[in-house]
Scaffold this motif. Structure first.
Motif, PDB file in Angstrom:
ATOM      1  N   ARG A 111     -13.237  19.265  26.180  1.00 21.41           N
ATOM      2  CA  ARG A 111     -13.199  18.679  24.839  1.00 21.41           C
ATOM      3  C   ARG A 111     -12.919  19.673  23.721  1.00 21.41           C
ATOM      4  O   ARG A 111     -13.040  19.336  22.551  1.00 21.41           O
ATOM      5  CB  ARG A 111     -14.534  17.967  24.594  1.00 21.41           C
ATOM      6  CG  ARG A 111     -14.821  16.878  25.617  1.00 21.41           C
ATOM      7  CD  ARG A 111     -16.285  16.530  25.670  1.00 21.41           C
ATOM      8  NE  ARG A 111     -17.063  17.664  26.194  1.00 21.41           N
ATOM      9  CZ  ARG A 111     -18.394  17.674  26.278  1.00 21.41           C
ATOM     10  NH1 ARG A 111     -19.085  16.646  25.871  1.00 21.41           N
ATOM     11  NH2 ARG A 111     -19.011  18.733  26.766  1.00 21.41           N
ATOM     12  N   ASP A 112     -12.556  20.908  24.079  1.00 17.84           N
ATOM     13  CA  ASP A 112     -12.337  21.903  23.019  1.00 17.84           C
ATOM     14  C   ASP A 112     -11.189  21.522  22.081  1.00 17.84           C
ATOM     15  O   ASP A 112     -11.193  21.885  20.905  1.00 17.84           O
ATOM     16  CB  ASP A 112     -12.060  23.278  23.638  1.00 17.84           C
ATOM     17  CG  ASP A 112     -13.264  23.799  24.397  1.00 17.84           C
ATOM     18  OD1 ASP A 112     -14.382  23.724  23.858  1.00 17.84           O
ATOM     19  OD2 ASP A 112     -13.095  24.259  25.545  1.00 17.84           O
ATOM     20  N   GLY A 113     -10.216  20.791  22.607  1.00 22.22           N
ATOM     21  CA  GLY A 113      -9.014  20.479  21.829  1.00 22.22           C
ATOM     22  C   GLY A 113      -9.261  19.641  20.588  1.00 22.22           C
ATOM     23  O   GLY A 113      -8.451  19.635  19.654  1.00 22.22           O
ATOM     24  N   CYS A 114     -10.383  18.942  20.544  1.00 17.74           N
ATOM     25  CA  CYS A 114     -10.677  18.153  19.334  1.00 17.74           C
ATOM     26  C   CYS A 114     -11.717  18.866  18.480  1.00 17.74           C
ATOM     27  O   CYS A 114     -12.172  18.337  17.477  1.00 17.74           O
ATOM     28  CB  CYS A 114     -11.131  16.744  19.704  1.00 17.74           C
ATOM     29  SG  CYS A 114     -12.668  16.682  20.634  1.00 17.74           S
ATOM     30  N   ARG A 115     -12.113  20.072  18.919  1.00 20.45           N
ATOM     31  CA  ARG A 115     -13.181  20.794  18.216  1.00 20.45           C
ATOM     32  C   ARG A 115     -12.690  22.063  17.532  1.00 20.45           C
ATOM     33  O   ARG A 115     -13.480  22.909  17.119  1.00 20.45           O
ATOM     34  CB  ARG A 115     -14.277  21.159  19.219  1.00 20.45           C
ATOM     35  CG  ARG A 115     -14.903  19.949  19.875  1.00 20.45           C
ATOM     36  CD  ARG A 115     -15.854  20.324  20.976  1.00 20.45           C
ATOM     37  NE  ARG A 115     -16.523  19.143  21.513  1.00 20.45           N
ATOM     38  CZ  ARG A 115     -17.449  19.170  22.462  1.00 20.45           C
ATOM     39  NH1 ARG A 115     -17.812  20.335  22.975  1.00 20.45           N
ATOM     40  NH2 ARG A 115     -18.002  18.073  22.901  1.00 20.45           N
ATOM     41  N   VAL A 116     -11.385  22.211  17.449  1.00 27.52           N
ATOM     42  CA  VAL A 116     -10.816  23.408  16.824  1.00 27.52           C
ATOM     43  C   VAL A 116     -11.077  23.331  15.311  1.00 27.52           C
ATOM     44  O   VAL A 116     -10.912  22.274  14.713  1.00 27.52           O
ATOM     45  CB  VAL A 116      -9.301  23.485  17.133  1.00 27.52           C
ATOM     46  CG1 VAL A 116      -8.661  24.653  16.416  1.00 27.52           C
ATOM     47  CG2 VAL A 116      -9.084  23.586  18.641  1.00 27.52           C
ATOM     48  N   SER A 151     -25.180  -4.446  12.954  1.00 23.64           N
ATOM     49  CA  SER A 151     -23.824  -4.551  12.424  1.00 23.64           C
ATOM     50  C   SER A 151     -22.915  -3.839  13.413  1.00 23.64           C
ATOM     51  O   SER A 151     -23.359  -2.994  14.186  1.00 23.64           O
ATOM     52  CB  SER A 151     -23.710  -3.959  11.022  1.00 23.64           C
ATOM     53  OG  SER A 151     -23.751  -2.564  11.068  1.00 23.64           O
ATOM     54  N   SER A 152     -21.643  -4.213  13.402  1.00 23.27           N
ATOM     55  CA  SER A 152     -20.715  -3.633  14.374  1.00 23.27           C
ATOM     56  C   SER A 152     -20.443  -2.182  14.043  1.00 23.27           C
ATOM     57  O   SER A 152     -20.592  -1.757  12.899  1.00 23.27           O
ATOM     58  CB  SER A 152     -19.392  -4.373  14.337  1.00 23.27           C
ATOM     59  OG  SER A 152     -19.620  -5.741  14.281  1.00 23.27           O
ATOM     60  N   THR A 153     -20.026  -1.458  15.049  1.00 23.73           N
ATOM     61  CA  THR A 153     -19.614  -0.071  14.835  1.00 23.73           C
ATOM     62  C   THR A 153     -18.212   0.080  15.389  1.00 23.73           C
ATOM     63  O   THR A 153     -17.872  -0.544  16.393  1.00 23.73           O
ATOM     64  CB  THR A 153     -20.526   0.892  15.619  1.00 23.73           C
ATOM     65  OG1 THR A 153     -20.486   0.527  16.991  1.00 23.73           O
ATOM     66  CG2 THR A 153     -21.952   0.856  15.126  1.00 23.73           C
ATOM     67  N   TRP A 154     -17.416   0.891  14.725  1.00 25.82           N
ATOM     68  CA  TRP A 154     -16.039   1.109  15.166  1.00 25.82           C
ATOM     69  C   TRP A 154     -15.764   2.593  15.174  1.00 25.82           C
ATOM     70  O   TRP A 154     -16.212   3.312  14.274  1.00 25.82           O
ATOM     71  CB  TRP A 154     -15.062   0.403  14.226  1.00 25.82           C
ATOM     72  CG  TRP A 154     -15.439  -1.018  13.961  1.00 25.82           C
ATOM     73  CD1 TRP A 154     -15.956  -1.512  12.803  1.00 25.82           C
ATOM     74  CD2 TRP A 154     -15.352  -2.129  14.865  1.00 25.82           C
ATOM     75  NE1 TRP A 154     -16.193  -2.866  12.927  1.00 25.82           N
ATOM     76  CE2 TRP A 154     -15.828  -3.268  14.187  1.00 25.82           C
ATOM     77  CE3 TRP A 154     -14.909  -2.282  16.184  1.00 25.82           C
ATOM     78  CZ2 TRP A 154     -15.882  -4.536  14.769  1.00 25.82           C
ATOM     79  CZ3 TRP A 154     -14.960  -3.541  16.763  1.00 25.82           C
ATOM     80  CH2 TRP A 154     -15.438  -4.648  16.067  1.00 25.82           C
ATOM     81  N   VAL A 155     -15.053   3.046  16.164  1.00 24.95           N
ATOM     82  CA  VAL A 155     -14.762   4.477  16.243  1.00 24.95           C
ATOM     83  C   VAL A 155     -13.516   4.707  17.087  1.00 24.95           C
ATOM     84  O   VAL A 155     -13.320   4.040  18.107  1.00 24.95           O
ATOM     85  CB  VAL A 155     -16.001   5.243  16.801  1.00 24.95           C
ATOM     86  CG1 VAL A 155     -16.559   4.583  18.037  1.00 24.95           C
ATOM     87  CG2 VAL A 155     -15.697   6.684  17.137  1.00 24.95           C
ATOM     88  N   PHE A 156     -12.669   5.591  16.619  1.00 26.23           N
ATOM     89  CA  PHE A 156     -11.472   5.953  17.382  1.00 26.23           C
ATOM     90  C   PHE A 156     -11.543   7.381  17.902  1.00 26.23           C
ATOM     91  O   PHE A 156     -10.910   7.722  18.891  1.00 26.23           O
ATOM     92  CB  PHE A 156     -10.209   5.826  16.523  1.00 26.23           C
ATOM     93  CG  PHE A 156      -9.774   4.414  16.302  1.00 26.23           C
ATOM     94  CD1 PHE A 156      -9.422   3.600  17.371  1.00 26.23           C
ATOM     95  CD2 PHE A 156      -9.718   3.882  15.025  1.00 26.23           C
ATOM     96  CE1 PHE A 156      -9.015   2.287  17.180  1.00 26.23           C
ATOM     97  CE2 PHE A 156      -9.318   2.572  14.813  1.00 26.23           C
ATOM     98  CZ  PHE A 156      -8.969   1.769  15.890  1.00 26.23           C
ATOM     99  N   SER A 157     -12.231   8.244  17.178  1.00 23.56           N
ATOM    100  CA  SER A 157     -12.261   9.660  17.554  1.00 23.56           C
ATOM    101  C   SER A 157     -13.662  10.207  17.372  1.00 23.56           C
ATOM    102  O   SER A 157     -14.404   9.772  16.485  1.00 23.56           O
ATOM    103  CB  SER A 157     -11.299  10.471  16.667  1.00 23.56           C
ATOM    104  OG  SER A 157      -9.956  10.299  17.074  1.00 23.56           O
ATOM    105  N   ASN A 158     -14.025  11.147  18.215  1.00 24.85           N
ATOM    106  CA  ASN A 158     -15.245  11.928  18.006  1.00 24.85           C
ATOM    107  C   ASN A 158     -15.088  13.257  18.743  1.00 24.85           C
ATOM    108  O   ASN A 158     -13.984  13.555  19.239  1.00 24.85           O
ATOM    109  CB  ASN A 158     -16.505  11.139  18.417  1.00 24.85           C
ATOM    110  CG  ASN A 158     -16.552  10.806  19.900  1.00 24.85           C
ATOM    111  OD1 ASN A 158     -16.066  11.570  20.738  1.00 24.85           O
ATOM    112  ND2 ASN A 158     -17.128   9.671  20.242  1.00 24.85           N
ATOM    113  N   HIS A 159     -16.167  14.024  18.817  1.00 24.69           N
ATOM    114  CA  HIS A 159     -16.077  15.366  19.385  1.00 24.69           C
ATOM    115  C   HIS A 159     -15.977  15.366  20.915  1.00 24.69           C
ATOM    116  O   HIS A 159     -15.943  16.422  21.525  1.00 24.69           O
ATOM    117  CB  HIS A 159     -17.306  16.171  18.947  1.00 24.69           C
ATOM    118  CG  HIS A 159     -18.565  15.615  19.545  1.00 24.69           C
ATOM    119  ND1 HIS A 159     -19.024  14.340  19.277  1.00 24.69           N
ATOM    120  CD2 HIS A 159     -19.438  16.128  20.433  1.00 24.69           C
ATOM    121  CE1 HIS A 159     -20.117  14.099  19.960  1.00 24.69           C
ATOM    122  NE2 HIS A 159     -20.398  15.178  20.672  1.00 24.69           N
TER     123      HIS A 159
END
Ligand code: GLC
Length: 568
Positions: free
Chosen positions: A444-449, A340-348
């Motif tokens: 990548r710290d900016g999305c891990r706060v 099945s398809s997977t969709w993602v816009f954001s992650n760590h």
């Protein structure tokens, strides 16, 4: 694909037993250290997650994907694993894990664990043994050791760079104190690559898969799934030869790259599949494989991991034509392979999409490989950032995604509309990509706060003490308690969308509806469910039907720019 199971809507009751539960699931990624801190030490933990199960249930997700929670020195945020079959004492215990797993299942939520097979940490027992043992020993054979070049072996075996910057080989000191062999680390030097040609490594990972499957884990997210098998026959290709055809981690289209996306890797996943199928329902897996689109399907095959991330939308601009092409292509691929398809816009690993979309299109995300630094995405230049526009588009994009067939992967904080944190002082940064690139790559710290749960109080309700990464003042605006029950908030939008999605979601079918406007994308799903997105700036007429939900307020009955609406 079993039509009966996939046509059934995903209610709590049939989710638990359905072997196809993952096909249309909405999966929420938790980065444990930054989710919720139960003991005030500044690090999120397992008990913190358990305490938030009611929040997750109310959000309406089907599964949680937990980024690594294993013992680790955090040289790479936990992707440097000291022991694959334990919980980091900083995060809790195996008992805490069991409690969390039970609480999630009780709430009808599946649990997906991140597994990191390409490399261990340099503190793993195996690596310590390898350092203590002589050259050519069985202990060294668990990793990839080579003699150096040059008169005294003082030069690395090749000129390769690691993904995080700097050399991909590190020299060790032999037990007798002399400078010795070199080991390969495609990522940080604290992450020595394991030797997957070694049967012992293969068997040990099968044991690990069973270990967690026996402890309530329903599926696995496989870290850099395309890197495990290597052909290091000498002479090794030079960096120039490797990067000529590929500056990222895609590998070569014919599978001949020495470490990315080699065909033999699928033999490993065929063995994993046998283990997954020992369980009822079978354990699931999703591959993190940044490979050529044409080669992705092999990771997603039913004989392999079953599903693979597609990062196409994540790398696209907010653009109708691009979105339509990507969606059409990926659905066709899923149909052809039975995944099945997977969709993602954001992650760590990437700049949050509410921030990316607030940057000039085409410039906000530095495309994979564009500057030769691989797959990390650049930080956001504050002057060019329009956070309001970014959030508006992010909400529109997310609502569109939640109407698509396939699995939707959400990243903690996106349901709050959280922006990337740009203002982290160098001294407080943690990402090895920042240090190994000498600050050129912001990392990548900016999305891990750590998440803001409350508008006020210590670490905005994350825990009783300071958070391990500094939270900016503006986090307060995005806090859960500022949005909870507030009509039109991003949190309420996600809750409503996820609830409706559960009611309306069916199998992999979508029909595009011609809108006569190249900026407007419309598609219909089973049962008359319609999603329409206006990628332009000017309001447009809405199609006929009852408006179920919209990502922003309508303008006198019209669909404003950068907005999605669902209708029936
Ligand atoms: C994956 C992870 C990333 C990590 C890397 C090395 O790409 O998503 O966070 O740094 O693998 O394990």
């Amino acid at each position: 694909m079993s039509t009966t199971a996939t046509l059934a809507t995903l209610s709590d009751s049939n989710l638990a037993a359905d072997p196809n539960w993952w096909r249309q699931a909405s999966v929420y990624q938790i980065y444990p250290r930054s989710f919720s801190d139960s003991n005030g030490d500044g690090l999120g933990d397992i008990k913190g997650i358990t305490a938030k199960v009611p929040y997750l249930k109310e959000l309406g997700i089907d599964a949680v994907w937990l980024s690594p929670f294993y013992p680790s020195a955090l040289a790479d945020g936990g992707y440097d694993v000291d022991d694959y079959r334990d919980v980091d004492p900083k995060l809790g215990t195996l008992e805490d894990f069991a409690e969390m797993s039970a609480a999630l299942h009780q709430a009808g939520i599946k649990l997906i664990a991140d597994i990191v097979p390409n490399h261990s940490s340099d503190r793993h027992e195996w690596f310590k043994e390898a350092l203590a043992a002589p050259k050519g020993s069985a202990a060294r054979e668990r990793y990839i050791f080579r003699d150096g070049l040059g008169k005294n072996g003082e030069l690395p075996p090749s000129d390769w760079d690691s993904v995080f910057g700097g050399p991909a080989w590190e020299r060790i000191t032999e037990p007798d104190g002399t400078p010795g062999q070199w080991y390969l680390h495609i990522f940080a030097k604290e992450q020595p690559d394991l030797n997957w040609a070694n049967r012992e490594i293969r068997d040990d990972f099968l044991k690990t898969l069973r270990f967690w499957s026996d402890r309530g884990v329903d599926g696995f997210r496989v870290d850099v799934a395309h890197a495990l098998t290597k052909d290091l026959t000498e002479p090794l290709l030079s960096k120039a030869e490797l990067t000529e055809a590929n500056t990222g981690t895609d590998g070569f289209p014919d599978g001949s790259h020495p470490f990315w996306d080699r065909d033999e890797v699928h033999e490993i996943y065929a063995e994993w599949r046998e283990v997954f199928n020992e369980y009822n329902p079978p354990r699931t897996a999703v591959a993190e494989a940044w490979v050529h689109a044409t080669r992705r399907a092999r990771y997603a095959s039913p004989q392999g991991l079953g599903q693979a991330f597609n990062f196409d939308l994540l790398q696209a601009d907010f653009d109708a034509e691009e979105f339509q092409e990507i969606i059409t292509r990926n659905l066709a691929e899923a149909k052809a392979t039975g995944a099945s398809s997977t969709w993602v816009f954001s992650n760590h690993d990437v700049v949050r999409h509410a921030t990316r979309y607030g940057l000039p299109m085409g410039g906000g995300v530095h495309a994979k490989g564009q500057d030769g630094k691989g797959w990390l995405l650049a930080g956001a230049p504050a002057e060019e950032l329009d956070t309001e526009l970014g959030l508006r588009r992010a909400r529109a994009a997310s609502l569109l995604m939640l109407a698509l067939p396939g699995s939707a992967y959400l990243y903690q904080g996106e349901e709050l509309g959280l922006q990337e944190v740009g203002e982290i002082p160098d001294a407080e940064r943690q990402d090895p990509a920042f240090f190994r690139n000498k600050g050129v790559e912001i990392g990548r710290d900016g999305c891990r706060v750590p998440l803001p749960w409350a508008t006020e109080g210590a670490s905005f309700g994350f825990g009783a003490g300071d958070a391990h990464l500094p939270q900016p003042e503006w986090f307060s605006r995005y806090a859960v308690d500022a949005q909870d029950g507030v009509e039109g908030s991003t949190l309420e939008l996600y809750r409503k969308a996820l609830k409706l999605r559960r009611e309306l979601q069916t199998a992999e079918e979508l029909e595009w509806v011609e809108t006569g406007n190249s900026q407007v994308l419309q598609f219909s799903r089973h049962g008359g469910w319609q999603s329409v997105t206006n990628f332009g700036a000017e309001p447009v007429e809405l199609p006929a039907g009852e408006v179920l939900l919209s990502s922003g307020p309508l303008a006198a009955g019209k669909l404003p720019g950068n907005t999605t609406a669902w209708l029936r």
